[in-house]
Design a protein around this motif. Structure first.
Motif, PDB file in Angstrom:
ATOM      1  N   ASN A  93      -8.767   3.734  -4.416  1.00 22.00           N
ATOM      2  CA  ASN A  93     -10.019   3.088  -4.037  1.00 22.00           C
ATOM      3  C   ASN A  93     -11.060   3.218  -5.154  1.00 22.00           C
ATOM      4  O   ASN A  93     -11.776   2.273  -5.452  1.00 22.00           O
ATOM      5  CB  ASN A  93     -10.566   3.668  -2.734  1.00 22.00           C
ATOM      6  CG  ASN A  93      -9.765   3.227  -1.528  1.00 22.00           C
ATOM      7  OD1 ASN A  93      -9.006   2.257  -1.591  1.00 22.00           O
ATOM      8  ND2 ASN A  93      -9.926   3.931  -0.421  1.00 22.00           N
ATOM      9  N   LYS A  94     -11.127   4.405  -5.758  1.00 25.27           N
ATOM     10  CA  LYS A  94     -12.081   4.627  -6.844  1.00 25.27           C
ATOM     11  C   LYS A  94     -11.754   3.720  -8.019  1.00 25.27           C
ATOM     12  O   LYS A  94     -12.648   3.132  -8.637  1.00 25.27           O
ATOM     13  CB  LYS A  94     -12.061   6.097  -7.271  1.00 25.27           C
ATOM     14  CG  LYS A  94     -13.123   6.456  -8.275  1.00 25.27           C
ATOM     15  CD  LYS A  94     -13.131   7.950  -8.560  1.00 25.27           C
ATOM     16  CE  LYS A  94     -14.228   8.272  -9.558  1.00 25.27           C
ATOM     17  NZ  LYS A  94     -14.297   9.709  -9.826  1.00 25.27           N
ATOM     18  N   LYS A  95     -10.473   3.597  -8.337  1.00 26.11           N
ATOM     19  CA  LYS A  95     -10.029   2.736  -9.423  1.00 26.11           C
ATOM     20  C   LYS A  95     -10.409   1.277  -9.142  1.00 26.11           C
ATOM     21  O   LYS A  95     -10.892   0.573 -10.027  1.00 26.11           O
ATOM     22  CB  LYS A  95      -8.509   2.879  -9.574  1.00 26.11           C
ATOM     23  CG  LYS A  95      -7.965   2.567 -10.931  1.00 26.11           C
ATOM     24  CD  LYS A  95      -6.579   3.183 -11.053  1.00 26.11           C
ATOM     25  CE  LYS A  95      -5.549   2.159 -11.374  1.00 26.11           C
ATOM     26  NZ  LYS A  95      -4.220   2.716 -11.526  1.00 26.11           N
ATOM     27  N   MET A  96     -10.213   0.835  -7.922  1.00 23.23           N
ATOM     28  CA  MET A  96     -10.565  -0.536  -7.532  1.00 23.23           C
ATOM     29  C   MET A  96     -12.075  -0.754  -7.606  1.00 23.23           C
ATOM     30  O   MET A  96     -12.529  -1.811  -8.063  1.00 23.23           O
ATOM     31  CB  MET A  96     -10.062  -0.840  -6.114  1.00 23.23           C
ATOM     32  CG  MET A  96      -8.567  -0.917  -6.027  1.00 23.23           C
ATOM     33  SD  MET A  96      -7.943  -2.294  -6.956  1.00 23.23           S
ATOM     34  CE  MET A  96      -7.316  -3.286  -5.680  1.00 23.23           C
ATOM     35  N   SER A 123      -1.462  11.850   0.535  1.00 23.89           N
ATOM     36  CA  SER A 123      -1.651  10.411   0.737  1.00 23.89           C
ATOM     37  C   SER A 123      -3.119  10.035   0.703  1.00 23.89           C
ATOM     38  O   SER A 123      -3.502   9.019   0.123  1.00 23.89           O
ATOM     39  CB  SER A 123      -1.040   9.962   2.072  1.00 23.89           C
ATOM     40  OG  SER A 123       0.340  10.136   2.062  1.00 23.89           O
ATOM     41  N   LYS A 124      -3.942  10.866   1.328  1.00 17.60           N
ATOM     42  CA  LYS A 124      -5.387  10.607   1.346  1.00 17.60           C
ATOM     43  C   LYS A 124      -5.966  10.706  -0.067  1.00 17.60           C
ATOM     44  O   LYS A 124      -6.787   9.866  -0.463  1.00 17.60           O
ATOM     45  CB  LYS A 124      -6.087  11.596   2.291  1.00 17.60           C
ATOM     46  CG  LYS A 124      -7.530  11.287   2.528  1.00 17.60           C
ATOM     47  CD  LYS A 124      -7.701   9.979   3.261  1.00 17.60           C
ATOM     48  CE  LYS A 124      -9.172   9.719   3.514  1.00 17.60           C
ATOM     49  NZ  LYS A 124      -9.441   8.321   3.811  1.00 17.60           N
ATOM     50  N   LEU A 125      -5.553  11.710  -0.834  1.00 19.59           N
ATOM     51  CA  LEU A 125      -6.019  11.844  -2.214  1.00 19.59           C
ATOM     52  C   LEU A 125      -5.584  10.636  -3.050  1.00 19.59           C
ATOM     53  O   LEU A 125      -6.371  10.118  -3.856  1.00 19.59           O
ATOM     54  CB  LEU A 125      -5.489  13.139  -2.830  1.00 19.59           C
ATOM     55  CG  LEU A 125      -6.098  14.439  -2.302  1.00 19.59           C
ATOM     56  CD1 LEU A 125      -5.348  15.646  -2.853  1.00 19.59           C
ATOM     57  CD2 LEU A 125      -7.573  14.519  -2.662  1.00 19.59           C
ATOM     58  N   GLN A 126      -4.356  10.194  -2.851  1.00 18.75           N
ATOM     59  CA  GLN A 126      -3.859   9.028  -3.574  1.00 18.75           C
ATOM     60  C   GLN A 126      -4.663   7.784  -3.193  1.00 18.75           C
ATOM     61  O   GLN A 126      -5.056   6.998  -4.056  1.00 18.75           O
ATOM     62  CB  GLN A 126      -2.377   8.810  -3.284  1.00 18.75           C
ATOM     63  CG  GLN A 126      -1.792   7.621  -4.005  1.00 18.75           C
ATOM     64  CD  GLN A 126      -0.329   7.378  -3.657  1.00 18.75           C
ATOM     65  OE1 GLN A 126       0.203   7.943  -2.716  1.00 18.75           O
ATOM     66  NE2 GLN A 126       0.310   6.509  -4.419  1.00 18.75           N
ATOM     67  N   GLU A 127      -4.931   7.609  -1.906  1.00 13.38           N
ATOM     68  CA  GLU A 127      -5.710   6.462  -1.438  1.00 13.38           C
ATOM     69  C   GLU A 127      -7.121   6.496  -2.024  1.00 13.38           C
ATOM     70  O   GLU A 127      -7.638   5.471  -2.484  1.00 13.38           O
ATOM     71  CB  GLU A 127      -5.773   6.473   0.090  1.00 13.38           C
ATOM     72  CG  GLU A 127      -6.547   5.316   0.681  1.00 13.38           C
ATOM     73  CD  GLU A 127      -6.641   5.410   2.194  1.00 13.38           C
ATOM     74  OE1 GLU A 127      -7.631   4.895   2.743  1.00 13.38           O
ATOM     75  OE2 GLU A 127      -5.745   6.007   2.820  1.00 13.38           O
ATOM     76  N   ASN A 128      -7.744   7.679  -2.035  1.00 14.64           N
ATOM     77  CA  ASN A 128      -9.085   7.812  -2.604  1.00 14.64           C
ATOM     78  C   ASN A 128      -9.088   7.472  -4.091  1.00 14.64           C
ATOM     79  O   ASN A 128     -10.000   6.811  -4.578  1.00 14.64           O
ATOM     80  CB  ASN A 128      -9.639   9.217  -2.376  1.00 14.64           C
ATOM     81  CG  ASN A 128      -9.987   9.474  -0.925  1.00 14.64           C
ATOM     82  OD1 ASN A 128     -10.086   8.554  -0.123  1.00 14.64           O
ATOM     83  ND2 ASN A 128     -10.155  10.736  -0.573  1.00 14.64           N
TER      84      ASN A 128
END
Length: 160
Positions: free
Chosen positions: A142-145, A134-139
């Motif tokens: 966030n990077k994409k945004m 989940s943390k990797l997905q969130e990161n």
């Protein structure tokens, strides 16, 4: 920002969770199925596979997990609760749910301390893996945004 969700979003989430759970149990069945055959109803077929009863129970468990996700990990029902408390309640509900399933469906002997220790260890390992994913997905999101925002700022700067 969360997208508008429909019933199909939740059904997709349910079956994604179910797929992960069944995959984990397929691996466990291959590894310990014959050894656990006489101890747990989950492995009643030994390493030959998972019974229909087990698959239905795991689907019900996926339903509990999906409801807990909607309740605690989205703003759908609870909007003003601290995220740490939400995560604690999410995992607590799942632990209690699994405990109830274990007792009702005799997944393992209730009075066997080693079975509970093994459950606690496997649940903790799966939880840690889930949190890391989940943390990797969130990161990644966030990077994409951030990249999209930088692109917009760059375009605005070029137009001025």
């Amino acid at each position: 920002m969360e997208q508008n969700k429909t019933i199909f979003s939740y059904i997709g989430q349910l079956f994604a969770t179910y797929g992960v759970i069944v995959t984990i149990f397929i691996v466990f069945t291959c590894i310990i199925g014959d050894n656990a055959k006489n101890i747990s109803t989950l492995y009643s077929l030994g390493n030959l596979g998972l019974s229909l009863a087990t698959l239905v129970q795991l689907l019900a468990l996926a339903g509990v997990i999906t409801l807990a996700q909607v309740a605690f990990l989205t703003d759908c029902w609870i909007k003003s609760m601290n995220m740490i408390l939400r995560n604690i309640l999410f995992f607590l509900v799942i632990c209690v749910g699994i405990g109830i399933f274990a007792a009702v469906f005799t997944w393992f002997p209730i009075n066997n301390i080693m079975a509970w220790v093994a459950f606690a260890m496997s649940f903790t390992i799966c939880t840690v893996i889930s949190v890391l994913i989940s943390k990797l997905q969130e990161n990644a999101e966030n990077k994409k945004m951030e990249q999209a925002l930088a692109k917009i700022k760059k375009q605005d700067g070029a137009e001025n």
